[in-house]
Design a protein around this motif. Sequence first.
Motif, PDB file in Angstrom:
ATOM      1  N   LYS A  96       0.830  -1.209   0.000  1.00 37.50           N
ATOM      2  CA  LYS A  96       0.000   0.000   0.000  1.00 37.50           C
ATOM      3  C   LYS A  96       0.864   1.258   0.000  1.00 37.50           C
ATOM      4  O   LYS A  96       0.644   2.178  -0.789  1.00 37.50           O
ATOM      5  N   ILE A  97       1.842   1.286   0.898  1.00 36.97           N
ATOM      6  CA  ILE A  97       2.672   2.501   0.989  1.00 36.97           C
ATOM      7  C   ILE A  97       3.424   2.713  -0.332  1.00 36.97           C
ATOM      8  O   ILE A  97       3.478   3.813  -0.863  1.00 36.97           O
ATOM      9  N   ALA A  98       3.960   1.602  -0.873  1.00 39.10           N
ATOM     10  CA  ALA A  98       4.763   1.714  -2.107  1.00 39.10           C
ATOM     11  C   ALA A  98       3.919   2.186  -3.283  1.00 39.10           C
ATOM     12  O   ALA A  98       4.443   2.752  -4.241  1.00 39.10           O
ATOM     13  N   ASN A  99       2.627   1.958  -3.208  1.00 32.53           N
ATOM     14  CA  ASN A  99       1.779   2.302  -4.348  1.00 32.53           C
ATOM     15  C   ASN A  99       0.812   3.450  -4.068  1.00 32.53           C
ATOM     16  O   ASN A  99      -0.133   3.674  -4.817  1.00 32.53           O
ATOM     17  N   GLY A 100       1.075   4.145  -2.985  1.00 28.97           N
ATOM     18  CA  GLY A 100       0.295   5.359  -2.722  1.00 28.97           C
ATOM     19  C   GLY A 100      -1.131   5.112  -2.305  1.00 28.97           C
ATOM     20  O   GLY A 100      -1.992   5.962  -2.514  1.00 28.97           O
ATOM     21  N   ILE A 101      -1.392   3.938  -1.737  1.00 30.14           N
ATOM     22  CA  ILE A 101      -2.760   3.664  -1.280  1.00 30.14           C
ATOM     23  C   ILE A 101      -2.887   4.082   0.186  1.00 30.14           C
ATOM     24  O   ILE A 101      -2.064   3.696   1.018  1.00 30.14           O
ATOM     25  N   ALA A 102      -3.897   4.887   0.461  1.00 27.38           N
ATOM     26  CA  ALA A 102      -4.115   5.359   1.830  1.00 27.38           C
ATOM     27  C   ALA A 102      -5.582   5.113   2.148  1.00 27.38           C
ATOM     28  O   ALA A 102      -6.420   5.965   1.903  1.00 27.38           O
ATOM     29  N   ASP A 103      -5.890   3.919   2.655  1.00 25.38           N
ATOM     30  CA  ASP A 103      -7.298   3.580   2.852  1.00 25.38           C
ATOM     31  C   ASP A 103      -7.604   3.152   4.274  1.00 25.38           C
ATOM     32  O   ASP A 103      -8.661   2.620   4.559  1.00 25.38           O
ATOM     33  N   ASP A 104      -6.645   3.330   5.169  1.00 25.01           N
ATOM     34  CA  ASP A 104      -6.941   3.114   6.581  1.00 25.01           C
ATOM     35  C   ASP A 104      -6.074   4.077   7.386  1.00 25.01           C
ATOM     36  O   ASP A 104      -5.295   4.849   6.818  1.00 25.01           O
ATOM     37  N   MET A 105      -6.249   4.039   8.688  1.00 23.48           N
ATOM     38  CA  MET A 105      -5.573   5.037   9.524  1.00 23.48           C
ATOM     39  C   MET A 105      -4.053   4.961   9.391  1.00 23.48           C
ATOM     40  O   MET A 105      -3.378   5.993   9.306  1.00 23.48           O
ATOM     41  N   LEU A 106      -3.500   3.739   9.355  1.00 28.35           N
ATOM     42  CA  LEU A 106      -2.042   3.623   9.319  1.00 28.35           C
ATOM     43  C   LEU A 106      -1.483   4.125   7.986  1.00 28.35           C
ATOM     44  O   LEU A 106      -0.589   4.978   7.954  1.00 28.35           O
ATOM     45  N   SER A 107      -2.037   3.630   6.882  1.00 38.06           N
ATOM     46  CA  SER A 107      -1.495   4.038   5.577  1.00 38.06           C
ATOM     47  C   SER A 107      -1.715   5.535   5.327  1.00 38.06           C
ATOM     48  O   SER A 107      -0.890   6.210   4.714  1.00 38.06           O
ATOM     49  N   THR A 108      -2.817   6.072   5.840  1.00 37.99           N
ATOM     50  CA  THR A 108      -3.091   7.501   5.650  1.00 37.99           C
ATOM     51  C   THR A 108      -2.096   8.342   6.450  1.00 37.99           C
ATOM     52  O   THR A 108      -1.571   9.348   5.960  1.00 37.99           O
ATOM     53  N   THR A 109      -1.842   7.915   7.678  1.00 35.58           N
ATOM     54  CA  THR A 109      -0.913   8.678   8.524  1.00 35.58           C
ATOM     55  C   THR A 109       0.490   8.631   7.936  1.00 35.58           C
ATOM     56  O   THR A 109       1.209   9.630   7.918  1.00 35.58           O
ATOM     57  N   ILE A 110       0.882   7.462   7.452  1.00 37.80           N
ATOM     58  CA  ILE A 110       2.218   7.324   6.859  1.00 37.80           C
ATOM     59  C   ILE A 110       2.341   8.254   5.649  1.00 37.80           C
ATOM     60  O   ILE A 110       3.357   8.901   5.429  1.00 37.80           O
ATOM     61  N   MET A 111       1.262   8.342   4.867  1.00 39.62           N
ATOM     62  CA  MET A 111       1.337   9.203   3.692  1.00 39.62           C
ATOM     63  C   MET A 111       1.451  10.676   4.082  1.00 39.62           C
ATOM     64  O   MET A 111       2.042  11.479   3.369  1.00 39.62           O
ATOM     65  N   ALA A 112       0.911  11.005   5.256  1.00 46.02           N
ATOM     66  CA  ALA A 112       0.887  12.424   5.656  1.00 46.02           C
ATOM     67  C   ALA A 112       2.121  12.847   6.452  1.00 46.02           C
ATOM     68  O   ALA A 112       2.297  14.024   6.715  1.00 46.02           O
ATOM     69  N   THR A 113       2.953  11.892   6.848  1.00 49.82           N
ATOM     70  CA  THR A 113       4.060  12.287   7.736  1.00 49.82           C
ATOM     71  C   THR A 113       5.318  12.670   6.973  1.00 49.82           C
ATOM     72  O   THR A 113       5.548  12.200   5.854  1.00 49.82           O
ATOM     73  N   LYS A 114       6.118  13.518   7.616  1.00 52.98           N
ATOM     74  CA  LYS A 114       7.436  13.840   7.076  1.00 52.98           C
ATOM     75  C   LYS A 114       8.521  13.167   7.907  1.00 52.98           C
ATOM     76  O   LYS A 114       9.705  13.323   7.638  1.00 52.98           O
ATOM     77  N   ALA A 115       8.100  12.448   8.957  1.00 57.15           N
ATOM     78  CA  ALA A 115       9.087  11.785   9.831  1.00 57.15           C
ATOM     79  C   ALA A 115       9.650  10.553   9.118  1.00 57.15           C
ATOM     80  O   ALA A 115       8.994   9.971   8.255  1.00 57.15           O
ATOM     81  N   PRO A 116      10.865  10.129   9.483  1.00 54.08           N
ATOM     82  CA  PRO A 116      11.397   8.895   8.912  1.00 54.08           C
ATOM     83  C   PRO A 116      10.529   7.691   9.289  1.00 54.08           C
ATOM     84  O   PRO A 116       9.965   7.657  10.380  1.00 54.08           O
ATOM     85  N   VAL A 117      10.418   6.745   8.366  1.00 52.70           N
ATOM     86  CA  VAL A 117       9.591   5.555   8.597  1.00 52.70           C
ATOM     87  C   VAL A 117      10.478   4.316   8.498  1.00 52.70           C
ATOM     88  O   VAL A 117      11.209   4.138   7.529  1.00 52.70           O
ATOM     89  N   VAL A 118      10.421   3.488   9.532  1.00 57.33           N
ATOM     90  CA  VAL A 118      11.181   2.236   9.553  1.00 57.33           C
ATOM     91  C   VAL A 118      10.172   1.083   9.544  1.00 57.33           C
ATOM     92  O   VAL A 118       9.219   1.091  10.322  1.00 57.33           O
ATOM     93  N   LEU A 119      10.381   0.126   8.637  1.00 61.05           N
ATOM     94  CA  LEU A 119       9.466  -1.017   8.563  1.00 61.05           C
ATOM     95  C   LEU A 119      10.209  -2.297   8.915  1.00 61.05           C
ATOM     96  O   LEU A 119      11.337  -2.513   8.453  1.00 61.05           O
ATOM     97  N   ALA A 120       9.561  -3.124   9.709  1.00 58.04           N
ATOM     98  CA  ALA A 120      10.128  -4.437  10.039  1.00 58.04           C
ATOM     99  C   ALA A 120       9.196  -5.493   9.449  1.00 58.04           C
ATOM    100  O   ALA A 120       8.210  -5.885  10.083  1.00 58.04           O
ATOM    101  N   PRO A 121       9.470  -5.950   8.212  1.00 58.24           N
ATOM    102  CA  PRO A 121       8.564  -6.910   7.575  1.00 58.24           C
ATOM    103  C   PRO A 121       8.549  -8.244   8.311  1.00 58.24           C
ATOM    104  O   PRO A 121       9.573  -8.672   8.847  1.00 58.24           O
ATOM    105  N   ALA A 122       7.389  -8.877   8.337  1.00 53.51           N
ATOM    106  CA  ALA A 122       7.286 -10.241   8.866  1.00 53.51           C
ATOM    107  C   ALA A 122       6.194 -10.929   8.070  1.00 53.51           C
ATOM    108  O   ALA A 122       5.078 -10.409   7.962  1.00 53.51           O
ATOM    109  N   MET A 123       6.530 -12.038   7.464  1.00 51.31           N
ATOM    110  CA  MET A 123       5.551 -12.750   6.629  1.00 51.31           C
ATOM    111  C   MET A 123       6.112 -14.111   6.248  1.00 51.31           C
ATOM    112  O   MET A 123       7.290 -14.412   6.541  1.00 51.31           O
ATOM    113  N   ASN A 124       5.318 -14.917   5.603  1.00 47.18           N
ATOM    114  CA  ASN A 124       5.769 -16.192   5.068  1.00 47.18           C
ATOM    115  C   ASN A 124       6.951 -15.953   4.122  1.00 47.18           C
ATOM    116  O   ASN A 124       6.986 -14.958   3.393  1.00 47.18           O
ATOM    117  N   SER A 125       7.941 -16.885   4.148  1.00 51.23           N
ATOM    118  CA  SER A 125       9.182 -16.636   3.396  1.00 51.23           C
ATOM    119  C   SER A 125       8.946 -16.556   1.886  1.00 51.23           C
ATOM    120  O   SER A 125       9.640 -15.814   1.186  1.00 51.23           O
TER     121      SER A 125
END
Length: 398
Positions: A96-125
């Motif tokens: 979502k973030i990589a493709n500019g989708i902002a459809d919930d509180m988290l993705s919308t806030t991330i799109m609106a912030t100027k602060a650095p963003v750190v992601l820790a991915p976790a998912m099936n290998s």
Amino acid sequence: MLNGRKIVVGVTGGIASYKSIEIVSRLKKAGASVRVIMTESATKFVTPLPFREISGGPVVTSMWGEPTNWNIEHIALANWADLFLIAPATANIIGKIANGIADDMLSTTIMATKAPVVLAPAMNSNMYANPIVKQNIQKLTNLGYSFIQPSYGMLACGVEGQGRLPDPVFIIDTLASLYGKTNVLCGKKVVITAGGTREPIDPVRYIGNRSSGKMGYAIADQAAKMGAQVVLISGPSNLSIPNGVELIKVETALQMKDIVLSQFSDADIVIKAAAVADYRVQNAANHKIKKSEDTLTLILEKNPDILLELGKRKTHQFLVGFAAETQNLLSNATEKLTRKNLDMIVANDVSLPGAGFNTDTNIVKLLYRTGQTEELPQMSKTSLAKIILDKISAQIQK
Ligand code: CTP
């Protein structure tokens, strides 16, 4: 080391969501203020309650709840944060973030912030190895987002591979090394000059130099990531404005001088990476000069030395200059350090390949007013920017 940081933790839905409780707890113990945003699917794995109890604040789970105050919540949190951590980050939120989708509180806030963003991915290998996920991570990395790599091990789905959320202690240590020890710059006003000045000959021509502004912009970008209030005073440049930086554009040395002096009194640190023209054309023409004679003589007059002036006015400011040399690097840089009353000078031999103007790398020596000298290997201007700011932080802490 994360003491005093304002961190928003985004929790997305995965089997590792429960580990975020420990992450929030450790961030609080480290002295950070923490707010939590959970996606709807995260709330299926763990309830907001422990996050509320540990963070000491309301947990945001939806864009549509009754707001507790009339600040628009995603903008309020986006502005409040000086750092975002999304842990665990699912393939979905990364996409979502990589493709500019902002459809919930988290993705919308991330799109609106100027602060650095750190992601820790976790998912099936297999998901983590999926080229689409890889491309999204690459795209975000190029845009300045940081990633904490998932660990190898037995995954919840029973297969072994890379996809586990790393241990919360490791995540906190990584955050601290990325953004923590820089805390000394937090809230400090850092004035940076960048690029070359242009001295007009007539309305269509100027005398310029080869400076691209890359070094100064890299320092501004890094200083903002370290929590400083950054004012970047730049000669003409095509570079994009770093996040969280106030940009003031100038053309000539005289304009740069006026702006720098007006920003000086309440500055904590001034870094003069700009290549200021030493001379300007006396009586620049008001109209385009027509070609008539075989030769054209321009009379140049000396520009004020801005850094010299700052050195005279200095009260509490930490003053850093650059020295661009093609010969006698150390003796010329030492002379500038003393004459301009600097605390530190970044000396580079601009004739070396991989150093100086309009390159992506630089090779420098750092000289301090104490007489100490440090020689650094060739490195990217981004890496060098971080080292310069770390060294300044260490000096002002003394
Ligand atoms: N500088 C400045 N104002 C000027 C010239 C230079 O503020 N008119 C600053 C630069 O931003 C840099 C430092 O002084 O931080 C040294 O610049 P440099 O061009 O290396 O040296 P100069 O002092 O101009 O001396 P020279 O050109 O003779 O080497």
